[in-house]
Design an enzyme around this catalytic site. Structure first.
Site, PDB file in Angstrom:
ATOM      1  N   SER A  82      19.646  59.562 -35.881  1.00  0.00           N
ATOM      2  CA  SER A  82      20.339  59.050 -36.983  1.00  0.00           C
ATOM      3  C   SER A  82      21.454  60.141 -37.397  1.00  0.00           C
ATOM      4  O   SER A  82      21.150  61.474 -36.945  1.00  0.00           O
ATOM      5  CB  SER A  82      19.315  58.731 -38.001  1.00  0.00           C
ATOM      6  OG  SER A  82      19.907  58.556 -39.344  1.00  0.00           O
ATOM      7  N   TYR A 110      11.896  62.207 -42.609  1.00  0.00           N
ATOM      8  CA  TYR A 110      12.514  61.298 -41.973  1.00  0.00           C
ATOM      9  C   TYR A 110      13.863  62.139 -41.167  1.00  0.00           C
ATOM     10  O   TYR A 110      14.050  62.028 -39.839  1.00  0.00           O
ATOM     11  CB  TYR A 110      13.385  60.167 -42.707  1.00  0.00           C
ATOM     12  CG  TYR A 110      14.078  59.100 -41.928  1.00  0.00           C
ATOM     13  CD1 TYR A 110      13.698  58.192 -41.129  1.00  0.00           C
ATOM     14  CD2 TYR A 110      15.698  59.072 -41.864  1.00  0.00           C
ATOM     15  CE1 TYR A 110      14.425  57.085 -40.417  1.00  0.00           C
ATOM     16  CE2 TYR A 110      16.393  58.486 -41.170  1.00  0.00           C
ATOM     17  CZ  TYR A 110      15.827  57.365 -40.374  1.00  0.00           C
ATOM     18  OH  TYR A 110      16.673  56.636 -39.622  1.00  0.00           O
TER      19      TYR A 110
HETATM   20  N1  LIG Z   1      19.378  50.782 -40.288  1.00  0.00           N
HETATM   21  C1  LIG Z   1      19.768  51.778 -40.380  1.00  0.00           C
HETATM   22  O1  LIG Z   1      20.850  52.094 -41.096  1.00  0.00           O
HETATM   23  C2  LIG Z   1      19.564  53.029 -39.340  1.00  0.00           C
HETATM   24  C3  LIG Z   1      20.561  54.172 -39.323  1.00  0.00           C
HETATM   25  C4  LIG Z   1      20.073  55.234 -38.764  1.00  0.00           C
HETATM   26  C5  LIG Z   1      19.047  55.221 -37.706  1.00  0.00           C
HETATM   27  N2  LIG Z   1      18.365  53.963 -37.767  1.00  0.00           N
HETATM   28  C6  LIG Z   1      17.083  53.814 -36.646  1.00  0.00           C
HETATM   29  O2  LIG Z   1      17.308  52.647 -35.871  1.00  0.00           O
HETATM   30  C7  LIG Z   1      15.859  52.320 -35.504  1.00  0.00           C
HETATM   31  C8  LIG Z   1      15.765  50.861 -35.738  1.00  0.00           C
HETATM   32  O3  LIG Z   1      15.852  50.711 -37.513  1.00  0.00           O
HETATM   33  P1  LIG Z   1      16.361  49.381 -37.827  1.00  0.00           P
HETATM   34  O4  LIG Z   1      17.329  49.547 -38.803  1.00  0.00           O
HETATM   35  O5  LIG Z   1      16.344  48.303 -36.767  1.00  0.00           O
HETATM   36  O6  LIG Z   1      14.993  48.761 -38.606  1.00  0.00           O
HETATM   37  P2  LIG Z   1      14.010  47.705 -38.885  1.00  0.00           P
HETATM   38  O7  LIG Z   1      14.629  46.400 -38.907  1.00  0.00           O
HETATM   39  O8  LIG Z   1      12.995  48.318 -39.820  1.00  0.00           O
HETATM   40  O9  LIG Z   1      13.333  47.805 -37.347  1.00  0.00           O
HETATM   41  C9  LIG Z   1      12.237  48.750 -36.986  1.00  0.00           C
HETATM   42  C10 LIG Z   1      11.612  48.515 -35.879  1.00  0.00           C
HETATM   43  O10 LIG Z   1      10.618  49.370 -35.508  1.00  0.00           O
HETATM   44  C11 LIG Z   1       9.411  48.584 -35.180  1.00  0.00           C
HETATM   45  N3  LIG Z   1       8.278  49.649 -35.483  1.00  0.00           N
HETATM   46  C12 LIG Z   1       8.074  50.571 -36.703  1.00  0.00           C
HETATM   47  N4  LIG Z   1       6.928  51.132 -36.848  1.00  0.00           N
HETATM   48  C13 LIG Z   1       6.635  50.894 -35.385  1.00  0.00           C
HETATM   49  C14 LIG Z   1       5.056  51.325 -34.754  1.00  0.00           C
HETATM   50  N5  LIG Z   1       4.280  52.000 -35.388  1.00  0.00           N
HETATM   51  N6  LIG Z   1       4.855  50.751 -33.430  1.00  0.00           N
HETATM   52  C15 LIG Z   1       5.624  49.967 -32.999  1.00  0.00           C
HETATM   53  N7  LIG Z   1       6.929  49.409 -33.556  1.00  0.00           N
HETATM   54  C16 LIG Z   1       7.155  50.177 -34.715  1.00  0.00           C
HETATM   55  C17 LIG Z   1       9.326  47.469 -36.260  1.00  0.00           C
HETATM   56  O11 LIG Z   1       8.510  46.613 -35.820  1.00  0.00           O
HETATM   57  P3  LIG Z   1       6.996  46.155 -36.250  1.00  0.00           P
HETATM   58  O12 LIG Z   1       7.091  46.472 -37.624  1.00  0.00           O
HETATM   59  O13 LIG Z   1       6.952  44.914 -35.767  1.00  0.00           O
HETATM   60  O14 LIG Z   1       6.086  47.266 -35.563  1.00  0.00           O
HETATM   61  C18 LIG Z   1      10.795  47.230 -35.911  1.00  0.00           C
HETATM   62  O15 LIG Z   1      10.797  46.327 -34.795  1.00  0.00           O
HETATM   63  C19 LIG Z   1      14.842  53.339 -36.298  1.00  0.00           C
HETATM   64  O16 LIG Z   1      14.474  54.207 -35.408  1.00  0.00           O
HETATM   65  C20 LIG Z   1      15.735  53.468 -37.392  1.00  0.00           C
HETATM   66  O17 LIG Z   1      15.297  54.968 -38.016  1.00  0.00           O
HETATM   67  C21 LIG Z   1      18.595  52.915 -38.533  1.00  0.00           C
END
Ligand SMILES: NC(=O)c1ccc[n+]([C@@H]2O[C@H](COP(=O)([O-])OP(=O)(O)OC[C@H]3O[C@@H](n4cnc5c(N)ncnc54)[C@H](OP(=O)(O)O)[C@@H]3O)[C@@H](O)[C@H]2O)c1
Length: 245
Positions: free
Chosen positions: A138, A151
């Protein structure tokens, strides 16, 4: 030959749309996360888009379950070309609670979850002398963020770990790419307010796929956030504190 790609956190957000992007290229995809019902829906859509999806209900904090899923995926797909450790959670440090449960869960998911996901595939990639390992860090990995030290610290950890791994793995033709997104519209950010340069998830995934294709080591985006990093790093604590959510 179509690619064999394992994606963690594929039940929603960035991981879900990465699945659709690679399905459109005819890839065989391993979809891993905890919510099986959502994974099945993503699998169905991925298959309709031209992919071949396999679902793995896995908590990435569970090392043994991750190893089994990796072995099962490689057996089903006949090998592996790319692994994307995308699963992650945000959250508050809960600093005044006197209880480390919340912050430990953030660190465990965002760091141990990544090593659990990537490590089981490395021997096969070393053997075949090819492969791509991707971790989703991130922009937070470059910044100090009030209430979100767990985080930000976890995301620094995986970025630096990937930089270190690259020194060893490049000898075996294994690409290591770190993705550092700014704000992306996904369920993770649904409750947040005041997100500068927010990108739709489809746009973010296009950029991520292109960065991986180009063999980028570290991809920081959007560019507007990237150029703000040096400014935010020297911003006084009193001002930065105001950005905490
Ligand atoms: N959105 C942003 O602005 C942003 C910015 C920078 C970085 N990121 C990073 O991008 C990645 C994806 O995030 P997103 O924004 O797409 O969020 P999201 O829609 O909440 O997706 C997160 C995913 O991670 C899975 N997950 C969480 N904990 C888990 C566990 N213990 N075991 C297996 N799967 C798990 C969730 O699935 P289940 O709940 O079904 O397990 C879900 O599929 C993350 O690493 C986040 O830190 C996001």
């Amino acid at each position: 030959m179509s690619k064999r790609i394992f994606i963690s956190g594929a039940s929603s957000g960035i991981g879900e749309y990465l699945a659709y992007a690679y399905a459109g290229r005819g890839a065989t995809i391993g979809l891993a996360a905890r919510r099986e019902e959502l994974l099945n829906k993503v699998a169905q859509k991925s298959n309709e888009l031209g992919g071949a999806a396999h679902v793995f209900q896995v908590d990435t904090k569970d090392q043994i379950a991750c190893k089994s899923a990796a072995e099962e995926f490689m057996a089903q797909a006949g090998g592996v070309d790319m692994v994307i450790a995308n699963a992650g959670i945000g959250g508050h440090d809960d600093l005044m609670s006197g209880d480390a449960t919340a912050i430990n869960n953030i660190i465990e998911t965002n760091v141990i979850g990544v090593t659990n996901t990537l490590m089981p595939f490395i021997p096969a990639m070393k053997e075949q002398k090819s492969g791509v390992l991707v971790n989703v860090s991130s922009i937070a990995s470059f910044l100090r963020i009030a209430y979100h030290g767990g985080y930000a610290g976890a995301k620094v950890n995986i970025r630096l770990m990937a930089d270190s791994w690259r020194l060893t793995l490049s000898r075996y033709n294994i690409q290591v790419t770190t993705i550092c997104p700014g704000f992306i519209k996904t369920p993770m950010t649904a409750e947040l307010k005041g997100m500068p340069f927010l990108l739709p998830v489809e746009t973010a995934v296009e950029k991520i796929v292109s960065a991986i294709d180009r063999g980028k080591k570290t991809f920081v985006f959007p560019w507007q956030m990237k150029i703000m990093i040096p400014l935010l790093r020297v911003m006084p604590d009193g001002l930065l504190r105001m950005f905490g959510n």
